[in-house]
Design a protein around this motif. Structure first.
Motif, PDB file in Angstrom:
ATOM      1  N   LYS A  35     -10.815   4.213   3.253  1.00 43.83           N
ATOM      2  CA  LYS A  35      -9.714   3.256   3.090  1.00 43.83           C
ATOM      3  C   LYS A  35      -9.531   2.888   1.620  1.00 43.83           C
ATOM      4  N   LYS A  73      -7.815   5.745  -0.056  1.00 43.46           N
ATOM      5  CA  LYS A  73      -6.591   6.213   0.586  1.00 43.46           C
ATOM      6  C   LYS A  73      -6.708   7.675   1.035  1.00 43.46           C
ATOM      7  N   ALA A 124       0.817  -1.229   0.000  1.00 39.17           N
ATOM      8  CA  ALA A 124       0.000   0.000   0.000  1.00 39.17           C
ATOM      9  C   ALA A 124       0.836   1.257   0.000  1.00 39.17           C
ATOM     10  N   GLU A 170      -3.089   6.601  -4.136  1.00 38.83           N
ATOM     11  CA  GLU A 170      -4.507   6.477  -4.459  1.00 38.83           C
ATOM     12  C   GLU A 170      -4.709   5.288  -5.366  1.00 38.83           C
TER      13      GLU A 170
END
Length: 329
Positions: free
Chosen positions: A274, A277, A32, A36
């Protein structure tokens, strides 16, 4: 993060070019590191995208007819590129889920050969988006454990959201099924972000972007349309009604009374945040509504607790009176 080229070609994989501490772009994507990742929620429609491009072009200079055609062609090419990317991500998610049923490791070469094909240069972006869908919608975590051979496995996380212990009853009501709960939360999130109602066509389109066909059997959901219309609607998690004054007739979904009682709007907004992001405050209207909902829940909980304490005191007094009325002589 996908970089949008001006010529309408496929996005350039930024994660593939960034190196951090010796890790390749593929590892960065799975951990991660992207700013985005696009999701099926809040996706701009082609009409909105084209309007935005027209406004952008108008700011630079007045468009000639030829310039307008060129701009429209670029917008069309861009939409086609992103639709293809969305389709590839959805196909990869289904491929990984099917492979996991055999409990055999999945290699990057298999994914490229059977799904990704000539988009292999975008592998870090595609695998990152697939991992997001697997986690939040289906309740699986994609783990890479073979660095040399690029081997992956799926780990069943049971819950697509990190629910707190007091929310366990909510999942039991849905059969203790993480993927079913994940699908419901996705639909509730779409409804909430669309202004507390979403047209039926918008819900089916969101499912298609996830690689789930509403009327086709899915090994995790059964028949998704039947699950939504018969289970979610009949259990009052969703409300379904015809939109007035529409021709041809259209129907829409909204939160059902059971969702309003059991599921926090702040939790759903956190889920959407989430996926994108971002922080929940990025959507001020929804955030204020979620804060108000949290305050209402806190007041209702306080009233219920006060009522329970009052009843407990009344029972204690009654028992004390009964004991006082009994004479030992």
């Amino acid at each position: 993060m996908l970089l949008k080229p001006e010529n309408g070609a496929l996005p350039i994989p930024q994660a593939e070019r960034e190196k951090d501490g010796g890790r390749d772009g593929e590892t960065q994507a799975l951990t991660a590191s992207q700013k985005e990742i696009p999701s099926p929620l809040l996706r701009e429609t082609p009409k909105e995208d084209l309007s935005a491009r027209r406004e952008e072009g108008a700011e630079d200079s007045a468009l000639t007819p030829k310039g307008a055609r060129t701009l429209a062609a670029r917008a069309l090419a861009r939409r086609r590129a992103y639709r293809r990317l969305d389709r590839t991500v959805a196909e990869l998610v289904q491929f990984l889920l099917v492979k996991d049923k055999k409990k055999s490791p999945i290699t990057r070469s298999e994914m490229v050969k059977y799904v990704i094909g000539d988009l292999k240069d975008l592998f870090p972006e595609i695998i990152a988006r697939a991992a997001e869908h697997l986690r939040y919608v289906f309740g699986f975590e994609l783990k890479r454990f073979g660095r040399k051979h690029h081997t992956y496995i799926l780990i069943n996380k049971l819950k697509p959201l990190e629910e707190e212990e007091e929310e366990e009853e909510e999942e039991e009501d849905l059969g203790g099924d993480g993927p079913r709960l994940g699908l419901l939360i996705m639909i509730l999130g779409l409804i909430y972000m669309k202004g507390n109602s979403a047209r039926e066509t918008q819900v089916w389109e969101m499912l298609r972007r996830l690689g789930v066909r509403p009327s086709k059997y899915h090994f995790l959901f059964g028949y998704p349309k039947r699950l939504i219309m018969e289970d979610f609607v009949q259990q009052r998690y969703l409300s379904y009604r015809q939109v007035p004054h529409t021709n041809p007739p259209e129907c829409e979904f909204s939160w059902g009374p059971r969702s309003n009682l059991e599921i926090s709007k702040m939790k759903v907004l956190g889920f959407v945040a989430k996926l994108h992001k971002k922080e929940p405050q990025h959507w001020p209207v929804q955030y204020r509504e979620a804060l108000a909902d949290e305050a209402d829940r806190a007041r209702a909980k306080a009233r219920a607790e006060a009522s329970m304490r009052a009843r407990a005191r009344a029972r204690a007094r009654a028992r004390a009176s009964d004991r006082a009325g009994i004479c030992p002589w």
